[in-house]
Motif scaffolding. Structure first.
Motif, PDB file in Angstrom:
ATOM      1  N   VAL A   1       0.199   8.996  -1.111  1.00  0.00           N
ATOM      2  CA  VAL A   1      -0.927   9.876  -1.446  1.00  0.00           C
ATOM      3  C   VAL A   1      -1.566  10.420  -0.171  1.00  0.00           C
ATOM      4  O   VAL A   1      -1.989  11.586  -0.114  1.00  0.00           O
ATOM      5  N   THR A   2      -1.617   9.595   0.878  1.00  0.00           N
ATOM      6  CA  THR A   2      -2.155  10.055   2.167  1.00  0.00           C
ATOM      7  C   THR A   2      -1.298  11.169   2.752  1.00  0.00           C
ATOM      8  O   THR A   2      -1.813  12.144   3.304  1.00  0.00           O
TER       9      THR A   2
ATOM     10  N   PRO B   1     -10.745  10.700  -9.673  1.00  0.00           N
ATOM     11  CA  PRO B   1      -9.301  10.888  -9.892  1.00  0.00           C
ATOM     12  C   PRO B   1      -9.002  11.887 -11.001  1.00  0.00           C
ATOM     13  O   PRO B   1      -9.614  11.836 -12.081  1.00  0.00           O
TER      14      PRO B   1
ATOM     15  N   TYR C   1      -8.446  13.781  -1.035  1.00  0.00           N
ATOM     16  CA  TYR C   1      -8.979  12.420  -1.015  1.00  0.00           C
ATOM     17  C   TYR C   1      -9.927  12.183  -2.187  1.00  0.00           C
ATOM     18  O   TYR C   1      -9.843  11.163  -2.889  1.00  0.00           O
TER      19      TYR C   1
ATOM     20  N   GLN D   1       0.831  -1.206   0.000  1.00  0.00           N
ATOM     21  CA  GLN D   1       0.000   0.000   0.000  1.00  0.00           C
ATOM     22  C   GLN D   1       0.866   1.257   0.000  1.00  0.00           C
ATOM     23  O   GLN D   1       0.419   2.313   0.447  1.00  0.00           O
TER      24      GLN D   1
ATOM     25  N   SER E   1      -3.635  14.462  -7.205  1.00  0.00           N
ATOM     26  CA  SER E   1      -4.417  15.247  -6.259  1.00  0.00           C
ATOM     27  C   SER E   1      -3.583  16.187  -5.397  1.00  0.00           C
ATOM     28  O   SER E   1      -4.113  17.159  -4.853  1.00  0.00           O
TER      29      SER E   1
ATOM     30  N   ALA F   1      -8.205  11.913  -5.450  1.00  0.00           N
ATOM     31  CA  ALA F   1      -7.348  10.731  -5.564  1.00  0.00           C
ATOM     32  C   ALA F   1      -8.151   9.447  -5.739  1.00  0.00           C
ATOM     33  O   ALA F   1      -7.750   8.554  -6.501  1.00  0.00           O
ATOM     34  N   TYR F   2      -9.316   9.341  -5.063  1.00  0.00           N
ATOM     35  CA  TYR F   2     -10.011   8.062  -5.018  1.00  0.00           C
ATOM     36  C   TYR F   2     -11.447   8.089  -5.555  1.00  0.00           C
ATOM     37  O   TYR F   2     -11.944   7.057  -6.006  1.00  0.00           O
ATOM     38  N   VAL F   3     -12.127   9.223  -5.509  1.00  0.00           N
ATOM     39  CA  VAL F   3     -13.511   9.283  -5.955  1.00  0.00           C
ATOM     40  C   VAL F   3     -13.598   9.746  -7.393  1.00  0.00           C
ATOM     41  O   VAL F   3     -14.176   9.059  -8.257  1.00  0.00           O
TER      42      VAL F   3
ATOM     43  N   THR G   1      -0.591   4.311  -1.745  1.00  0.00           N
ATOM     44  CA  THR G   1      -1.656   4.890  -0.926  1.00  0.00           C
ATOM     45  C   THR G   1      -1.071   5.677   0.235  1.00  0.00           C
ATOM     46  O   THR G   1      -1.567   6.758   0.597  1.00  0.00           O
TER      47      THR G   1
END
Length: 464
Positions: A349-350, A415, A408, A343, A420, A411-413, A346
């Motif tokens: 990106v976090t 993109p 967020y 991960q 992002s 990046a994930y919903v 991820t």
């Protein structure tokens, strides 16, 4: 006085470095610090993530572009540290308030803990490969725990010595990098590297590559003021950190991309973010270098995590040794969570989602709203101009929340094609500027000079 008490007192004195301090480092010294800081296997392995999903030549361009963009943020925050003499987390009191700064402090501890886990795992994998080569025994988890245990001990007792020898480890990595580049390009031509094709379902896009490279710089920015506050001038801060970080990151990530390309062209199995993938073609000595570099860097990460907690609030004394023991135990336990390596993207990106908005707010607050100056009130435990409303600047908190949520979502919903981190930084920058400009126009904040100068001017400082 017991041995424990004497040790705790000595360590507490060493860790009491929340500033402000007057810098003395030259450009060359700061350059070497930043060059050594990012010539580590985590940055190198990040480069292995991008090939073959994205064409090799484009990967190199994106590494340069993302590094330069990230270095601009790193230098801007680091220079605030040089001008004030304060470390990064202490500077967050300026925009977020004395109590509000606990939000980025908590995020910083979480991120540094994550980095300590990742690097312990990588050191464990490298050590496991070396031991297995000569003995046949293999247990990456055991070796990761062993490595992190050594790191915690070094962070408590030997962090200063590790900081001094880390540039030598960087020199070793540079020599190995030169060797790998030479071997790779003697074996295969640049057009052959450029001809490597992506798989049927590539994970990385050019936008995500840029985003990960930028997020890497954001992750290092949490330590930028900690290092740059020791620079003797603004020019030293800008040139030393900017050139050192940019050069080390471009070399490390390009080396990872090149090593992965070499593995693919040689017919090997391309396993991204796996030290063994690039150790095998170049020999076990490369594994030794990786192990040593990770151990050195991780020691400073753990030490930085402990000092962040110890100096979280001005005027509050948090004991160093018990804090180090508690956080050390957590870091040792976490080094067994090998699933985190899968991960890693991820994780990066976090970091971007949490800290890109924070650094956008810090840059606006210092350079625009506070007119390039923080007053001594920033050192007060209560009251003063950085107390805001009960110790919290809710405008900064709200701006950060908007930026983090957007990071967020993008990046994930929904993109974005270019990642992002950069959009979240820009939006937060403009939002905080918009909501905070009235306080500047009303003259709420006025320039007061360099904090280090003010401290040096006090009778106590003159007596020293």
């Amino acid at each position: 006085m017991s041995l424990y008490s004497r040790l705790e007192r000595r360590l507490q004195t060493q860790s009491d470095d929340a500033g402000p301090v007057r810098g003395t480092y030259s450009t060359r010294r700061l350059f070497m610090i930043w060059l050594a800081a990012n010539l580590v296997v985590t940055t190198l392995l990040t480069g292995t993530l991008f090939v073959p999903d994205v064409p090799y030549g484009l990967v190199l361009l994106l590494i340069v572009a993302g590094t330069v963009a990230g270095a601009a943020v790193l230098v801007a925050v680091g220079t605030i540290g040089q001008r004030t003499g304060l470390p990064t987390m202490a500077l967050t009191r300026g925009p977020f308030g004395t109590r509000g700064s606990l939000l980025p402090v908590a995020a910083n501890v979480v991120i540094l803990m994550g980095w300590s886990w990742v690097q312990a795992m990588l050191a464990g994998i490298a050590l496991d490969y070396i031991v297995a080569t000569f003995t046949g025994f293999s247990s990456p988890v055991i070796f990761a725990v062993l490595c992190q245990t050594i790191v915690v001990i070094l962070a408590i007792f030997g962090h200063a010595g590790v900081a001094r020898v880390e540039p030598w480890f960087a020199a070793v990595i540079l020599a190995i990098a030169a060797y790998i580049f030479v071997v790779s390009f003697i074996s295969y031509s640049p057009p052959e590297f450029g001809s490597i094709t992506a798989g049927a379902e590539p994970f990385y896009s050019p936008g995500l590559v840029f985003d990960v490279v930028l997020a890497t710089a954001i992750s290092w920015t949490v330590l930028s003021a900690d290092f740059n506050r020791f620079a003797r001038s603004t020019r030293v801060s800008v040139v030393g950190s900017g050139a050192g970080y940019t050069l080390s990151t471009v070399i490390s990530m390009s080396l990872g991309a090149t090593a992965m390309g070499y593995v693919i062209l040689s017919g090997g199995e391309a396993v991204p973010f796996d030290p063994v993938t690039i150790i095998e073609p170049f020999g076990w000595l490369f594994g030794v270098a990786i192990f040593l570099s990770v151990m050195a860097t991780n020691t400073m990460v753990v030490y930085g995590m402990v000092t962040t907690v110890v100096n979280a609030l001005p005027g509050r004394r948090i004991r160093f040794l018990p804090t180090a023991i508690v956080l050390g135990i957590i870091s040792i336990i976490g080094s067994t969570f090998f699933g985190l390596l899968n991960q890693f993207t991820t994780f990066l990106v976090t970091i971007g989602a949490l800290f890109a908005p924070i650094f956008a707010i810090m840059i606006v607050d210092y350079y625009v709203i506070k007119r390039s100056s923080y007053a001594r009130d920033i050192l007060q435990p209560t009251g003063g101009r950085y107390w805001y409303a009960g110790g919290v600047n809710w405008l900064a908190i709200a701006s950060w929340a908007v930026g983090a949520v957007l990071a967020y979502v993008w990046a994930y919903v929904w993109p974005l094609p270019f990642g992002s981190t950069a959009p979240a930084f820009v939006v937060t920058f403009l939002l905080y500027l918009l909501v905070s400009l009235p306080s500047r126009s009303k003259g709420t904040f006025t320039p007061t000079g360099n904090l280090a100068d003010e401290v040096d001017a006090t009778p106590a400082a003159k007596a020293r």
